[in-house]
Design a protein around this motif. Sequence first.
Motif, mmCIF file in Angstrom:
data_model
loop_
_atom_site.group_PDB
_atom_site.id
_atom_site.type_symbol
_atom_site.label_atom_id
_atom_site.label_comp_id
_atom_site.label_asym_id
_atom_site.label_seq_id
_atom_site.Cartn_x
_atom_site.Cartn_y
_atom_site.Cartn_z
ATOM 1 N N TYR A 165 -6.204 5.253 3.673
ATOM 2 C CA TYR A 165 -6.585 4.680 2.388
ATOM 3 C C TYR A 165 -8.100 4.569 2.298
ATOM 4 O O TYR A 165 -8.776 4.350 3.307
ATOM 5 C CB TYR A 165 -5.975 3.284 2.212
ATOM 6 N N ASP A 216 -9.910 0.795 -1.846
ATOM 7 C CA ASP A 216 -8.568 0.480 -2.324
ATOM 8 C C ASP A 216 -7.934 -0.646 -1.523
ATOM 9 O O ASP A 216 -6.885 -1.165 -1.904
ATOM 10 C CB ASP A 216 -7.665 1.722 -2.234
ATOM 11 N N MET A 251 0.808 -1.212 0.000
ATOM 12 C CA MET A 251 0.000 0.000 0.000
ATOM 13 C C MET A 251 0.844 1.267 0.000
ATOM 14 O O MET A 251 0.378 2.318 -0.415
ATOM 15 C CB MET A 251 -0.945 0.004 1.212
ATOM 16 N N ALA A 286 -10.551 -5.127 -2.250
ATOM 17 C CA ALA A 286 -10.579 -5.090 -3.709
ATOM 18 C C ALA A 286 -10.027 -6.402 -4.252
ATOM 19 O O ALA A 286 -9.375 -7.153 -3.519
ATOM 20 C CB ALA A 286 -9.734 -3.912 -4.208
#
Length: 233
Positions: free
Chosen positions: A195, A199, A149, A202
């Motif tokens: 975030y 996202d 991430m 997913a």
Amino acid sequence: MRRTFTIAVLTTASLGLPALAATQQEAVRAVSGGGISAPGWQGAVDARAASRGQTIKDTKLAQEGDALHVITGPAATYWNPANTAQGDYTVKATFTEPKYMNLNDHPHPYGIFIGGNDLGTDHASLLYCEAYGNGAFIVRGFGPAPFQMNGREGESNAAVHKAAGPGQPVTQEIALSVKGDKVACLINGTVVATYARADVVAPGKLKSTDGIYGIRFAHNTEGLVKGLTLTRP
């Protein structure tokens, strides 16, 4: 290719970031007398370690008073199946590395995970935020495959505490919070990354932010964990 690899490692070290490429070269040491003795707890090593024949018995998780004492071995994730979270929540704990880098030759991370589903299987998914004793942090996860991430090397943040030097103690309070459509990592009370839930949940990433929560340590790392708690708004 070898020359290019060496330059990359030197560059990340010079920037004070976690030289993750170097971890591929550092030998993973099995922990003598390893295994899980903390009541109710389970664990699993990363898929790469498992493919090499390593197991959770090559790490150690023990209850010592009000602390969980972790020593790895291969990188490992630990959880108590009774620890589950749904909806909006915050999970946090305090991590102490008593002797920074005592089992490794560069900083290794440790922290909180949430959204654990199908743990201990080939289909496990989870999201974790981890701190290093050099002032950096990473946010990563497991879905069908590992995902990042905040990049391969993570990033530095002034909120993350730095050890005075190798062999010195360093402590971090690490939390992951889910609220509405946002997922945030907090270190020492400061939001270091946020975030969109879309996202994180997913294809190729989390199944859900609902699930088991617990702790995670990189390979060849020792630490104490206190105050693992779940709070809701």
